[in-house]
Design a protein around this motif. Structure first.
Motif, PDB file in Angstrom:
ATOM      1  N   HIS A 113       0.848  -1.191   0.000  1.00  0.00           N
ATOM      2  CA  HIS A 113       0.000   0.000   0.000  1.00  0.00           C
ATOM      3  C   HIS A 113       0.883   1.241   0.000  1.00  0.00           C
ATOM      4  N   LEU A 114       0.605   2.152  -0.944  1.00  0.00           N
ATOM      5  CA  LEU A 114       1.400   3.367  -1.110  1.00  0.00           C
ATOM      6  C   LEU A 114       0.518   4.597  -0.946  1.00  0.00           C
ATOM      7  N   LYS A 115       1.145   5.769  -0.870  1.00  0.00           N
ATOM      8  CA  LYS A 115       0.375   7.025  -0.755  1.00  0.00           C
ATOM      9  C   LYS A 115      -0.587   7.148  -1.917  1.00  0.00           C
ATOM     10  N   THR A 116      -0.077   6.933  -3.126  1.00  0.00           N
ATOM     11  CA  THR A 116      -0.921   6.881  -4.319  1.00  0.00           C
ATOM     12  C   THR A 116      -0.456   5.701  -5.148  1.00  0.00           C
ATOM     13  N   GLY A 117      -1.404   4.977  -5.702  1.00  0.00           N
ATOM     14  CA  GLY A 117      -1.079   3.806  -6.489  1.00  0.00           C
ATOM     15  C   GLY A 117      -0.885   2.582  -5.613  1.00  0.00           C
ATOM     16  N   SER A 118      -0.302   1.561  -6.204  1.00  0.00           N
ATOM     17  CA  SER A 118      -0.181   0.273  -5.530  1.00  0.00           C
ATOM     18  C   SER A 118       1.183  -0.358  -5.763  1.00  0.00           C
TER      19      SER A 118
END
Length: 132
Positions: free
Chosen positions: A55-60
């Motif tokens: 899990h990232l700030k935005t995206g995957s």
């Protein structure tokens, strides 16, 4: 060994940065907390090792993993995540991750792996492995 670190936690990135800095032959060439930058840094640096969170700030991280396997098949992919449930492990390994570690339980094993990989002159095809 050039390393890309993709981790959304600023605190954990700092800890991992320190760990990597202490490893001979390890060169942390870039770090980011999002998918877009990760893809850009892959093109710029072509790292030998990519350390990915799911899990990232935005995206995957899963999307980054898929991209690496398709475009940079020799890059060793190490997933380091808090989401260490069996379904995530199975998914990551099926997508082509070489190693899968739980951030809370396996940090010492992760550190040893990175150390070992950076000490290897010529990278052999890594074995798929994970810790429970």
């Amino acid at each position: 060994m050039k390393i890309l670190l993709v981790e959304d936690s600023r605190i954990l990135r700092a800890r991992l940065r320190s760990m990597i800095a202490a490893i001979p032959n390890a060169d942390l060439v870039a770090e980011t907390d999002n998918e877009g930058d990760a893809l850009s840094y892959l093109e710029i640096h072509n790292p030998g090792i990519a350390i990915l969170d799911i899990h990232l700030k935005t995206g995957s991280g899963l999307s980054v993993l898929e991209y690496i396997k398709a475009v940079y098949p020799t890059t060793i992919i190490v997933v380091l995540t808090n989401y260490a449930q069996a379904e995530y492990r199975t998914k990551c390994l099926a997508l082509g991750a070489h190693y899968f570690f739980d951030k809370t339980a396996d940090i010492e094993h992760f550190d040893q792996l990175i150390h070992d990989l950076c000490q290897t002159e010529r990278l052999a095809q890594p074995q798929v492995a994970y810790r429970n």
